[in-house]
Write an enzyme that holds these catalytic residues in place. Structure first.
Site, PDB file in Angstrom:
ATOM      1  N   LYS A   1      -3.506 -10.165  -6.848  1.00  0.00           N
ATOM      2  CA  LYS A   1      -4.882 -10.542  -6.243  1.00  0.00           C
ATOM      3  C   LYS A   1      -6.009  -9.714  -6.639  1.00  0.00           C
ATOM      4  CE  LYS A   1      -5.917  -8.635  -2.440  1.00  0.00           C
ATOM      5  NZ  LYS A   1      -5.830  -8.068  -1.180  1.00  0.00           N
TER       6      LYS A   1
ATOM      7  N   LYS B   1     -10.757  -4.774  -4.752  1.00  0.00           N
ATOM      8  CA  LYS B   1     -12.048  -3.887  -5.092  1.00  0.00           C
ATOM      9  C   LYS B   1     -11.563  -2.404  -5.565  1.00  0.00           C
ATOM     10  CE  LYS B   1     -13.478  -4.347  -0.224  1.00  0.00           C
ATOM     11  NZ  LYS B   1     -12.313  -4.321   0.568  1.00  0.00           N
TER      12      LYS B   1
ATOM     13  N   LYS C   1       0.912  -1.232   0.101  1.00  0.00           N
ATOM     14  CA  LYS C   1      -0.027  -0.078   0.070  1.00  0.00           C
ATOM     15  C   LYS C   1       0.873   1.114   0.005  1.00  0.00           C
ATOM     16  CE  LYS C   1      -4.692  -1.301   1.707  1.00  0.00           C
ATOM     17  NZ  LYS C   1      -5.572  -1.325   2.643  1.00  0.00           N
TER      18      LYS C   1
HETATM   19  P1  TYM Z   1     -10.646  -6.657   2.670  1.00  0.00           P
HETATM   20  O1  TYM Z   1     -11.564  -5.879   3.088  1.00  0.00           O
HETATM   21  O2  TYM Z   1      -9.419  -6.403   2.050  1.00  0.00           O
HETATM   22  O3  TYM Z   1     -11.058  -8.111   2.357  1.00  0.00           O
HETATM   23  C1  TYM Z   1     -12.246  -8.705   2.954  1.00  0.00           C
HETATM   24  C2  TYM Z   1     -12.149 -10.311   3.136  1.00  0.00           C
HETATM   25  O4  TYM Z   1     -11.709 -10.709   1.696  1.00  0.00           O
HETATM   26  C3  TYM Z   1     -10.454 -11.523   1.607  1.00  0.00           C
HETATM   27  N1  TYM Z   1     -10.106 -11.040   0.280  1.00  0.00           N
HETATM   28  C4  TYM Z   1      -9.853 -12.152  -0.578  1.00  0.00           C
HETATM   29  N2  TYM Z   1      -9.978 -13.501  -0.467  1.00  0.00           N
HETATM   30  C5  TYM Z   1      -9.588 -14.328  -1.745  1.00  0.00           C
HETATM   31  N3  TYM Z   1      -9.179 -13.743  -2.948  1.00  0.00           N
HETATM   32  C6  TYM Z   1      -8.989 -12.368  -3.016  1.00  0.00           C
HETATM   33  N4  TYM Z   1      -8.714 -11.613  -3.999  1.00  0.00           N
HETATM   34  C7  TYM Z   1      -9.473 -11.642  -1.967  1.00  0.00           C
HETATM   35  N5  TYM Z   1      -9.440 -10.110  -1.595  1.00  0.00           N
HETATM   36  C8  TYM Z   1      -9.697 -10.026  -0.253  1.00  0.00           C
HETATM   37  C9  TYM Z   1      -9.725 -11.003   2.573  1.00  0.00           C
HETATM   38  O5  TYM Z   1      -8.658 -11.923   2.853  1.00  0.00           O
HETATM   39  C10 TYM Z   1     -10.702 -10.539   3.651  1.00  0.00           C
HETATM   40  O6  TYM Z   1     -10.668 -11.872   4.386  1.00  0.00           O
HETATM   41  N6  TYM Z   1      -7.903  -6.199   6.926  1.00  0.00           N
HETATM   42  C11 TYM Z   1      -9.039  -6.750   6.469  1.00  0.00           C
HETATM   43  C12 TYM Z   1     -10.347  -6.238   7.063  1.00  0.00           C
HETATM   44  C13 TYM Z   1     -10.382  -6.379   8.578  1.00  0.00           C
HETATM   45  C14 TYM Z   1     -10.383  -7.613   9.262  1.00  0.00           C
HETATM   46  C15 TYM Z   1     -10.449  -7.449  10.756  1.00  0.00           C
HETATM   47  C16 TYM Z   1     -10.448  -9.049   8.942  1.00  0.00           C
HETATM   48  C17 TYM Z   1     -10.506  -5.680   9.606  1.00  0.00           C
HETATM   49  N7  TYM Z   1     -10.263  -5.962  10.789  1.00  0.00           N
HETATM   50  C18 TYM Z   1     -10.409  -8.465  11.685  1.00  0.00           C
HETATM   51  C19 TYM Z   1     -10.629  -9.861   9.869  1.00  0.00           C
HETATM   52  C20 TYM Z   1     -10.562  -9.685  11.215  1.00  0.00           C
HETATM   53  C21 TYM Z   1      -9.145  -6.256   4.869  1.00  0.00           C
HETATM   54  O7  TYM Z   1      -8.508  -5.453   4.545  1.00  0.00           O
HETATM   55  O8  TYM Z   1     -10.006  -7.092   4.468  1.00  0.00           O
END
Ligand code: TYM
Length: 335
Positions: free
Chosen positions: A200, A203, A117
């Site tokens: 990856k 969004k 990032k």
């Molecule tokens: P975020 O918003 O980027 O993504 C949400 C969830 O989707 C999964 N994910 C994917 N899995 C497979 N292939 C992909 N291309 C892909 N893109 C995203 C992510 O692994 C995630 O599970 N830091 C986290 C949000 C968060 C969180 C937490 C998660 C904040 N606090 C506490 C668990 C527990 C995040 O940025 O997810």
């Protein structure tokens, strides 16, 4: 709910920084539903985390409501599960501060997501981007979470959460449950971009690189048709040499409840056109019922507001128990 009926806690969150993709669904949301009967669950919209990258305020608010509606449309009952926005439960930011004092600068600078990032937002390498995983640890540890279903990209953050919990516990006794990650063993734990299958699916990527959970059938068909493959023509799993084809097989398998081998066997002797048709169909079949439910829910603004209010109250009561204990342990004066 009585103590006896209480199940272990499952916690997960999604940043409402855009419309969710099928990567989010396959890597995370799909598993939320699969696991939800065995746990007491909290599903959060991590809106404070989203602020680490500049957001358009009105869009952040809208996306927060949309993610709540999507959770419910994916089958997560808001009565049974706690669905809430992170910023509505002030204990997250408070515990994050405490945990910041138990996390080392070097640990944070090693995080691959921070490095990625920082490279992508070189004009805005803010302190929140660095301390992001501490807030994530606070999210998880506040609720005495046993299991955290996430995609493979969050594994490193989960490991840091465990390290922080163990460090704190070794100083103050068993304050936190040390959480276990739940990362699907299949390739679906990391769904790749359609336009660059070595990266990856995200969004925040360019529109043709991902399929959103709310894309209509025409958009899905068009994006899959344009997805990068290769020139060898054979449908088989080989992530290293055939990342595009492997990704389409993974998506098709995840969206149709089959294994990648079963998908390959069903397409034996056929070309990439047939693979793309199968992927398109599997995505449409899975998303259609979710989308119709989503449209109904997201239009019901009063219902979403009530759900978030109720979720915040329930989450806050739980979070408070842990935060009080932490404040006492570290020696903050108790009134
Ligand atoms: P975020 O918003 O980027 O993504 C949400 C969830 O989707 C999964 N994910 C994917 N899995 C497979 N292939 C992909 N291309 C892909 N893109 C995203 C992510 O692994 C995630 O599970 N830091 C986290 C949000 C968060 C969180 C937490 C998660 C904040 N606090 C506490 C668990 C527990 C995040 O940025 O997810």
């Amino acid at each position: 709910m009585s103590e006896i009926e209480r199940k272990p806690i499952l916690y997960s969150a999604v940043q409402p920084s855009g419309v969710l993709t099928i990567g989010n669904y396959i890597g995370a949301l799909r598993n939320f539903k699969l696991l939800s009967d065995d746990y007491d669950c909290l599903f959060c919209m991590a809106d404070l985390h989203a602020l680490t990258v500049r957001q358009v305020p009105a869009e952040l608010r809208r996306h927060t409501a949309e993610v709540a509606a999507l959770y419910i449309a994916c089958g997560l009952d808001p009565e049974k599960n706690i669905i809430y926005a992170q910023s509505h439960v002030h204990q997250h930011a408070e515990l994050a501060w405490i945990l910041n004092c138990f996390t080392y600068d070097g640990e944070l600078r090693r995080m691959t997501q921070f490095k990625d990032k920082s490279a992508r937002h070189a004009d805005n390498i803010n302190a929140g981007l660095l301390t992001y995983p501490v807030l994530m640890a606070a999210d998880i540890l506040l609720y005495q979470t046993a299991v955290v279903p996430v995609g493979a990209d969050q594994k490193q953050h989960l490991e840091l959460s465990r390290d922080i919990a163990e460090r704190f516990n070794s100083l103050y006794g068993d304050v936190f449950v040390v959480p276990e990650p739940y990362i699907s063993k299949s390739a679906g734990a990391r769904v790749m971009s359609l336009t660059d299958p070595t990266a990856k699916m995200s969004k925040s990527g360019e529109p043709d690189s991902f399929i959103s959970m709310v894309d209509d059938a025409d958009a899905i068909r068009r994006k899959i048709r344009r997805a990068v493959t290769d020139s060898d023509g054979e449908i088989r799993v080989d992530a290293e040499n055939k990342p595009g084809v492997t990704n389409l097989i993974t998506i098709t398998a995840a969206m149709s409840g089959r294994t990648p081998d079963e998908v390959c066997a069903s397409l034996q002797g056929q070309g990439y056109g047939a693979l793309k048709d199968a992927a398109t169909q599997a995505i449409i079949d899975t998303l259609s019922p979710i989308q119709s439910e989503y449209k109904r829910l997201v239009a019901d603004k009063a219902f979403i507001a009530e759900t978030l209010k109720n979720g915040a109250e329930r989450a806050s009561a739980l979070a408070n128990r842990t935060l009080r204990k932490v404040y006492k342990k570290v020696g903050l004066y108790q009134l």
